[in-house]
Design a protein around this motif. Structure first.
Motif, short mmCIF file in Angstrom:
data_model
loop_
_atom_site.label_atom_id
_atom_site.label_comp_id
_atom_site.label_asym_id
_atom_site.label_seq_id
_atom_site.Cartn_x
_atom_site.Cartn_y
_atom_site.Cartn_z
N PRO A 68 0.67 -1.15 0.01
CA PRO A 68 -0.02 0.02 0.10
C PRO A 68 0.93 1.32 0.00
O PRO A 68 2.02 1.43 0.50
CB PRO A 68 -0.91 -0.14 1.38
CG PRO A 68 0.13 -1.19 2.38
CD PRO A 68 0.63 -2.11 1.31
N ASN B 25 -0.30 4.17 1.21
CA ASN B 25 -0.83 4.72 2.43
C ASN B 25 -0.88 3.63 3.60
O ASN B 25 -1.33 2.72 3.17
CB ASN B 25 -2.06 5.54 2.09
CG ASN B 25 -2.23 6.55 0.98
OD1 ASN B 25 -1.41 7.50 0.89
ND2 ASN B 25 -3.13 6.45 0.41
N HIS C 196 -3.08 3.83 6.20
CA HIS C 196 -4.60 3.67 6.71
C HIS C 196 -5.53 4.10 5.50
O HIS C 196 -5.26 4.89 4.83
CB HIS C 196 -4.75 4.60 8.10
CG HIS C 196 -3.97 4.08 9.23
ND1 HIS C 196 -2.50 4.31 9.40
CD2 HIS C 196 -4.38 3.35 10.25
CE1 HIS C 196 -2.39 3.99 10.38
NE2 HIS C 196 -3.24 3.25 11.04
N ALA C 197 -6.66 3.29 5.50
CA ALA C 197 -7.79 3.42 4.77
C ALA C 197 -8.25 4.77 5.03
O ALA C 197 -8.29 4.98 6.52
CB ALA C 197 -8.57 2.28 4.82
N SER D 246 -11.47 4.77 6.22
CA SER D 246 -11.81 4.42 7.58
C SER D 246 -11.08 4.41 8.70
O SER D 246 -11.68 4.21 9.87
CB SER D 246 -12.63 3.04 7.34
OG SER D 246 -11.69 1.94 6.85
N LYS E 81 -8.82 2.01 9.16
CA LYS E 81 -8.15 0.60 9.06
C LYS E 81 -6.81 0.75 8.41
O LYS E 81 -6.47 1.26 7.64
CB LYS E 81 -9.10 -0.31 8.41
CG LYS E 81 -8.59 -1.73 8.23
CD LYS E 81 -9.63 -2.38 7.40
CE LYS E 81 -8.87 -4.00 7.40
NZ LYS E 81 -9.77 -5.01 6.59
N TYR F 111 -3.62 -0.43 6.65
CA TYR F 111 -3.54 -1.34 5.43
C TYR F 111 -2.22 -2.29 5.73
O TYR F 111 -1.31 -1.96 6.33
CB TYR F 111 -3.02 -0.34 4.30
CG TYR F 111 -4.23 0.27 3.60
CD1 TYR F 111 -5.39 -0.38 3.24
CD2 TYR F 111 -4.07 1.61 3.20
CE1 TYR F 111 -6.33 0.24 2.61
CE2 TYR F 111 -5.28 2.31 2.57
CZ TYR F 111 -6.13 1.64 2.07
OH TYR F 111 -7.32 2.12 1.50
#
Length: 203
Positions: free
Chosen positions: A34, A36, A38-39, A41, A43, A45
């Motif tokens: 990924p 990033n 974090h997503a 939301s 969450k 990654y």
């Protein structure tokens, strides 16, 4: 007609399995990392390691899942199963199993995975053994995994002909597969050729 992976390659000798898994992933595996952490939301990654199999190879997929986890996805439209490793524990295990056993340009992505792990989990820093594994190809099970991923046998009736074929892309991240493909062809005293399918080149 033979076009299946041999479960017998996975036995009580753990090092046989390590080399086999390295060859299998280098032959037909994928690694997503990924961009990033974090997503939206919130969450976190994680990277994702995928190995693709034909539907008839489902028994091997189940065996591998029991050994390294994580989930199996059935792609019905492609007549395939995908074994996916995405939890931190399974990714960490995968790194330790194949580190130092890779022979192809995919070691570049593997180094990215180790860097991601070191940057996100500080309990244990790992070092990628970045030099391609250079032991004799016939001394371990790496080649068995690599062939299981991309090799095939076929029989032509007229004229009668039995053929083994192993294809791999020409390049990965601008690094050539020619050295490893040439090494394999030399082991069997064969010539290496270049072909094109859908405007892409393969050895």
């Amino acid at each position: 007609y033979i076009n299946k992976r041999s479960i017998r390659s996975i036995n009580s000798n753990q090092f046989v399995f390590y080399d086999y898994l390295a060859g299998l992933w280098e032959g037909d595996g994928h690694l997503w990392i990924p961009k990033n952490s974090h997503a939206p939301s919130g969450k976190k990654y994680h990277p994702q390691v995928d190995i693709t199999f034909g539907e008839k190879e489902y028994p091997l997929v189940l065996k591998l899942k029991s050994l390294i986890g994580d989930t199996i996805r059935h792609k019905k439209n492609n007549n395939a199963y995908v074994l996916t490793l995405s939890s931190f524990g399974d990714l960490d295990r995968f790194i330790k199993l194949v580190n130092g056993r890779l022979r192809t340009p995919k070691i570049i992505k593997f180094l990215d995975l180790i860097n991601w792990k070191n940057n996100n989990y500080y309990s244990e820093s790992l070092t990628c053994i970045s030099e391609p594994f250079d032991t004799n190809l016939l001394s371990n099970s790496w080649l068995a995994g690599f062939i299981d991923a991309n090799g095939s046998f076929d029989i032509r009736i007229n004229p009668t002909r039995v053929r083994f074929r192993l294809e791999q892309r020409k390049e990965f991240l601008n690094k050539s597969y020619e050295p490893i493909m040439k090494q394999i062809s030399q082991e069997f005293n064969l010539n290496l050729s270049l072909s094109k399918h859908n405007f892409k080149s393969y050895f």
